[in-house]
Scaffold this active site. Structure first.
Site, mmCIF file in Angstrom:
data_model
loop_
_atom_site.group_PDB
_atom_site.id
_atom_site.type_symbol
_atom_site.label_atom_id
_atom_site.label_comp_id
_atom_site.label_asym_id
_atom_site.label_seq_id
_atom_site.Cartn_x
_atom_site.Cartn_y
_atom_site.Cartn_z
ATOM 1 N N LYS A 1 2.294 11.242 7.230
ATOM 2 C CA LYS A 1 1.475 11.002 8.416
ATOM 3 C C LYS A 1 2.009 11.679 9.688
ATOM 4 C CE LYS A 1 -1.181 7.171 6.680
ATOM 5 N NZ LYS A 1 -0.813 6.037 5.857
ATOM 6 N N PHE B 1 0.859 -1.187 0.000
ATOM 7 C CA PHE B 1 0.000 0.000 0.000
ATOM 8 C C PHE B 1 0.892 1.232 0.000
ATOM 9 C CE2 PHE B 1 -2.292 3.616 1.570
ATOM 10 C CZ PHE B 1 -3.479 3.539 0.855
ATOM 11 N N ASP C 1 9.200 3.051 2.041
ATOM 12 C CA ASP C 1 7.995 3.836 2.319
ATOM 13 C C ASP C 1 7.691 3.683 3.806
ATOM 14 O OD1 ASP C 1 5.487 4.868 2.723
ATOM 15 O OD2 ASP C 1 4.556 3.907 0.984
HETATM 16 C C1 LIG Z 1 -1.059 6.073 4.350
HETATM 17 C C2 LIG Z 1 0.067 5.571 3.509
HETATM 18 C C3 LIG Z 1 0.415 6.191 2.295
HETATM 19 C C4 LIG Z 1 -0.395 7.309 1.688
HETATM 20 O O1 LIG Z 1 -0.470 8.433 2.458
HETATM 21 P P1 LIG Z 1 -1.619 9.543 2.158
HETATM 22 O O2 LIG Z 1 -1.246 10.682 3.038
HETATM 23 O O3 LIG Z 1 -2.921 8.907 2.527
HETATM 24 O O4 LIG Z 1 -1.539 9.847 0.717
HETATM 25 C C5 LIG Z 1 1.529 5.727 1.619
HETATM 26 N N1 LIG Z 1 2.240 4.698 2.074
HETATM 27 C C6 LIG Z 1 1.930 4.056 3.226
HETATM 28 C C7 LIG Z 1 2.788 2.933 3.698
HETATM 29 C C8 LIG Z 1 0.826 4.465 3.976
HETATM 30 O O5 LIG Z 1 0.489 3.804 5.092
#
Ligand SMILES: *Cc1c(COP(=O)(O)O)cnc(C)c1O
Length: 419
Positions: A264, A149, A235
């Site tokens: 985040k 994700f 990520d």
């Molecule tokens: C939440 C998330 C994203 C995307 O972040 P947004 O601010 O919702 O665009 C990307 N990578 C990971 C691992 C995430 O948990």
């Protein structure tokens, strides 16, 4: 004025009905309407208090409405909020130096959402592939993991293996190669292709259901990338910022990836702030005009992020997550041992998941992770199910041991009622 219970319940109904009537139906929220938060707690419109065990997908690691963040936001709002990058601003330089020093990279590129930062990293990797690795025009590939994700843009869902995320959103962006997660031989094979410019991975797959890879997977993957002249790109939008018991989850591996992507909790969830970290040899493929964002690197974002990261350091949230995470998993293991329908607990730090066995009650009604989350809600704890059988538990990292013990009692009670 004290309202009656019926009136208060109708507040919940009204809010849910309005959202359903006028909002797009791209989420399936747990039926609870929140209006206030403080630290580890949120309150609904009826005044009922809950422990927040989602933390807005690990964005509010510092807890809701942290007073230092509220103050920083108020001060900056009265001073300067947005200049665009057409001009310099007095905060971005300090912020850039701060995060580069903190995370050990040469340069940073500021964006707003996690998906934008992932997109930025993919663009950077492709350019690096052409300009530094010598990949032929338009041939660059990025290796990703099954079950990943990374966000919601067309390019990112093109790399997804989840039909919920990408079905009927084609045509997809080409240039992705999918390998199974936690599979070194498959990765090794994929990296042998000279057109591969990067390997993009989550150190723990959060949205997939908190899949923790083998202890040596991340370190081996980063070393393989290095040997093949492929950029390793972590990520850490969900796993970063102390969530797993280290400031960055890759610190557990002892190896530093070439690129780290953050979002985040970088701002404590109070403002959308994301960034990409890399050294100059990689980052300098970006030249004026080749990438940008109106809001990226604005003074409000810079101030919020610095304050939020200082809170993580000064309140020792990584240490807290590491210590309380062990206590939590030990407590959950007791539930796994006692209840046949609780299959396993997994996680690192305070990013954990309980896997349950979905079944049907004697009256024919379903008993899935959703129903258990409703029981948890009734007992004062909010968590969100994924994939029908997984519940992620990720409280704000400011939680105390005493509060965690109470939460474990709530979870145990709910699991018992789930029988
Ligand atoms: C939440 C998330 C994203 C995307 O972040 P947004 O601010 O919702 O665009 C990307 N990578 C990971 C691992 C995430 O948990």
């Amino acid at each position: 004025m004290q309202e009656s219970r019926t009136d208060q319940r109708s507040k919940t109904r009204i809010a849910i009905d309005l959202e359903n009537r006028y909002g797009a139906h791209n989420y399936h929220p747990l039926p609870v309407v929140l209006e206030r938060g403080k630290g580890v707690f949120v309150w609904d419109v009826e005044g009922k208090r809950y422990y927040d065990f989602l933390s807005a997908y690990s964005a509010v690691n510092q807890g809701h409405c942290h007073p230092r963040l509220v103050k920083a936001m108020q001060q900056q709002a009265e001073t300067l909020t947005l200049t665009s990058r057409a001009f310099y601003n007095s905060d971005l330089g300090n912020y850039a130096e701060y995060v580069c020093t903190l995370f050990g990279y040469g340069r940073m590129l500021p964006m707003n959402t996690g998906a934008e930062a992932v997109e930025t990293a993919i663009k950077m990797a492709r350019r690096w592939g052409y300009q530094k690795k010598g990949i032929a025009k338009d041939r660059a590939k990025v290796v990703v993991c099954a079950g990943n994700f990374h966000g919601r843009t067309i390019t990112i869902v093109s790399a997804s293996t989840d039909p919920d995320s990408n079905s009927d959103f084609g045509p997809y962006t080409p240039g992705f190669v999918v390998v199974p997660y936690n599979d070194i031989p498959a990765l090794e094979k994929a990296l042998a292709d000279p057109d591969v410019c990067a390997f993009l991975f989550e150190p723990i797959q959060g949205e997939a259901g908190v899949f923790v890879p083998d202890d040596d997977f991340i370190a081996t993957a980063i070393r393989l990338c290095r040997a093949r002249n492929v950029l390793s790109m972590a990520d850490e939008v969900q796993t970063g910022i102390a969530r797993t018991g280290r400031m960055l989850c890759t610190e557990h591996s002892g190896e530093r990836p070439d690129v780290t992507i953050l979002g985040k909790a970088v701002s404590g969830g109070m403002y959308p702030v994301s960034l990409v970290l890399a050294d100059s040899g990689v980052m300098d493929v970006f030249t004026p005009g080749s990438h940008g964002s109106t809001f990226g690197g604005n003074p409000m974002a810079a101030r919020m992020a610095m304050e939020a990261l200082e809170i993580v350091k000064q309140e020792r949230l990584a240490e807290n997550a590491d210590r309380l995470g062990r206590i939590f998993r030990t407590g959950m293991q007791e539930l796994v041992d006692e209840f046949p329908y609780v299959k396993l607990v997994r996680g690192k730090g305070l990013l954990n998941a309980l896997v349950i066995e979905p079944r049907t009650a004697v009256d024919g009604s379903p008993k899935t992770a959703w129903e258990l989350c409703l029981l948890l809600r009734d007992n004062g704890l909010l968590a969100k199910p994924t994939h029908g059988d997984i519940i992620r538990f990720a409280p704000p990292l400011v939680i105390t041991e005493e509060q965690l013990m109470e939460c474990m009692r709530i979870i145990a009670l709910s699991v018992r009622q789930f029988a």
